[in-house]
Scaffold this active site. Sequence first.
Site, PDB file in Angstrom:
ATOM      1  N   SER A 127       0.815  -1.219   0.000  1.00  0.00           N
ATOM      2  CA  SER A 127       0.000   0.000   0.000  1.00  0.00           C
ATOM      3  C   SER A 127       0.853   1.276   0.000  1.00  0.00           C
ATOM      4  O   SER A 127       1.594   1.501  -0.938  1.00  0.00           O
ATOM      5  CB  SER A 127      -0.951  -0.052   1.193  1.00  0.00           C
ATOM      6  OG  SER A 127      -1.901   0.968   1.123  1.00  0.00           O
ATOM      7  N   ASP A 150      -2.240   6.214  -3.488  1.00  0.00           N
ATOM      8  CA  ASP A 150      -1.204   5.523  -2.713  1.00  0.00           C
ATOM      9  C   ASP A 150      -0.705   4.340  -3.559  1.00  0.00           C
ATOM     10  O   ASP A 150      -1.123   4.178  -4.711  1.00  0.00           O
ATOM     11  CB  ASP A 150      -1.752   5.080  -1.351  1.00  0.00           C
ATOM     12  CG  ASP A 150      -2.762   3.960  -1.458  1.00  0.00           C
ATOM     13  OD1 ASP A 150      -3.541   3.963  -2.440  1.00  0.00           O
ATOM     14  OD2 ASP A 150      -2.757   3.074  -0.605  1.00  0.00           O
ATOM     15  N   ASP A 175      -1.217   1.213  -3.861  1.00  0.00           N
ATOM     16  CA  ASP A 175      -2.095   0.216  -4.488  1.00  0.00           C
ATOM     17  C   ASP A 175      -3.420   0.808  -4.933  1.00  0.00           C
ATOM     18  O   ASP A 175      -4.350   0.075  -5.299  1.00  0.00           O
ATOM     19  CB  ASP A 175      -2.297  -1.018  -3.595  1.00  0.00           C
ATOM     20  CG  ASP A 175      -3.050  -0.697  -2.307  1.00  0.00           C
ATOM     21  OD1 ASP A 175      -3.029   0.468  -1.864  1.00  0.00           O
ATOM     22  OD2 ASP A 175      -3.658  -1.627  -1.743  1.00  0.00           O
ATOM     23  N   ASP A 226      -6.024   2.141  -3.609  1.00  0.00           N
ATOM     24  CA  ASP A 226      -7.354   2.054  -2.990  1.00  0.00           C
ATOM     25  C   ASP A 226      -7.718   3.407  -2.382  1.00  0.00           C
ATOM     26  O   ASP A 226      -8.856   3.660  -2.038  1.00  0.00           O
ATOM     27  CB  ASP A 226      -7.476   0.909  -1.958  1.00  0.00           C
ATOM     28  CG  ASP A 226      -6.371   0.882  -0.929  1.00  0.00           C
ATOM     29  OD1 ASP A 226      -5.495   1.761  -0.961  1.00  0.00           O
ATOM     30  OD2 ASP A 226      -6.381  -0.037  -0.088  1.00  0.00           O
TER      31      ASP A 226
HETATM   32 MG    MG Z   1      -3.649   1.391  -0.029  1.00  0.00          MG
END
Ligand code: MG
Length: 453
Positions: free
Chosen positions: A95, A236, A238, A240
């Site tokens: 992340s 960020d 990844d 999400d």
């Molecule tokens: Mg993330």
Amino acid sequence: MKKQLFGTNGVRGIVGKDMTPDLVLRIGKALGTLRPGKIAVGRDTRTTGPVLVNAIKAGLLETGCDVIDCGILPTPALQYIVKEHCDGGAMITASHNPPEYNGVKIIEPDGTEMGDEETVKLESLLAEKAVSSQSWDSVGTEVAEPQLIEEYVKAVNSRFSGKPGKNMIVVVDPGSGPACRTTPAILQALGCRVITINGIMDGTFPGRLPEPSPDGLKGLAALVLANKAAFGVAHDGDADRAVFIDDQGSFVEENQEFAVVTQQICKKAGSGTIVTPVSTSLAAEIVARGAGCRVRYTPVGSIYVARTMMELEKAGEKVILGGEGNGGLIFPEHQYCRDGGMTAAMMVSLLSESGEKLSSLVQQLPERHMVKEKIFTSHGPRLMELLNTRFSHDSIDLTDGLKISRQNSWALIRASGTEPLVRIMVDAENLEGCQKFYREIKNIVDEILASFV
Ligand code: MG
């Protein structure tokens, strides 16, 4: 039973130190034992991604799972693919952590991140090493399906009609992460003219770190101003989460971002429920109430927000939005997980509908201030007990730690589960009120800690 290895969003560590291919192999075997069937795997752009994705695949295949390798993609894209096609998923990502980190997020068949109870089961399988190794004629098969990411892009775009981004310039900063493959395409399909920065996937993160901090987004802010863009959006590691730079080149603090989206969505819906953790600024509740909606609070962590949304929906409540004050927003009509690409698309749509600039929507929000402090102590649990008693005459809430609500302000005190520290957050309408409330708590904390010695 408590989780030992996994945190609220999977397991993470520095690769070669506490995050090793051996550990990930064992996680793969445990997951394959717990969730036999068709498992989708994917990764972010980190340099250690190939090492760890092959480890998890080996574990899954050994236990007889059929693996779909989706390649590099955002976590919400993998979540969407799992929900549509698979019995589970594993995302290799750390992340927002720095480049030397990596980790695993486990995805449930419904596309949500694995909850506490199931994670405890997974961890006990890891500890027991009781995995079902298969013989030559029943090990799993593997296929590469890198094109499935396109289904996710289409699914996001299917939520919007027409070209709400027509005449809108948007600057996208995917931070050299997997959203290079999705967010520019999503916004272009909405009619936006898209400019990118850090738009080439690169696990050395040459432009900025995976955490989209105001400092790391100076290049994005400059491009927003230079191109007279409607806004800039950054993800960020990844994708999400999504954070924003407004049309004036200013970073939109994430609680304000959540409040802006809450306000617009509540106005449109006219009624309904917003779900957010107890740590979110009161700004969201104020604007939600002003638009005839209500707010439900959960423990801190996106999985609690997502699961509460699903439970409330099941019970017949109209849930219109979920999210955290960190840029992680959940749009229930799309999927029950944080989705940075969907958040970027929603911003285009909300701005187009409101006819207002992002900077003016932020300015119209109720003024709030927040103070966040850490106190280092190994007496966290005992301190919390005594604080609960001490503040029992206040209006308190024990959803997560101790939340003390007063006229137009609140304070939240939580003992860390993993470190010897206690976190204090205060949210008030002005800085003075924040500091006064914080000092009151800090004095009582100091007094209690002094009594321990
Ligand atoms: Mg993330």
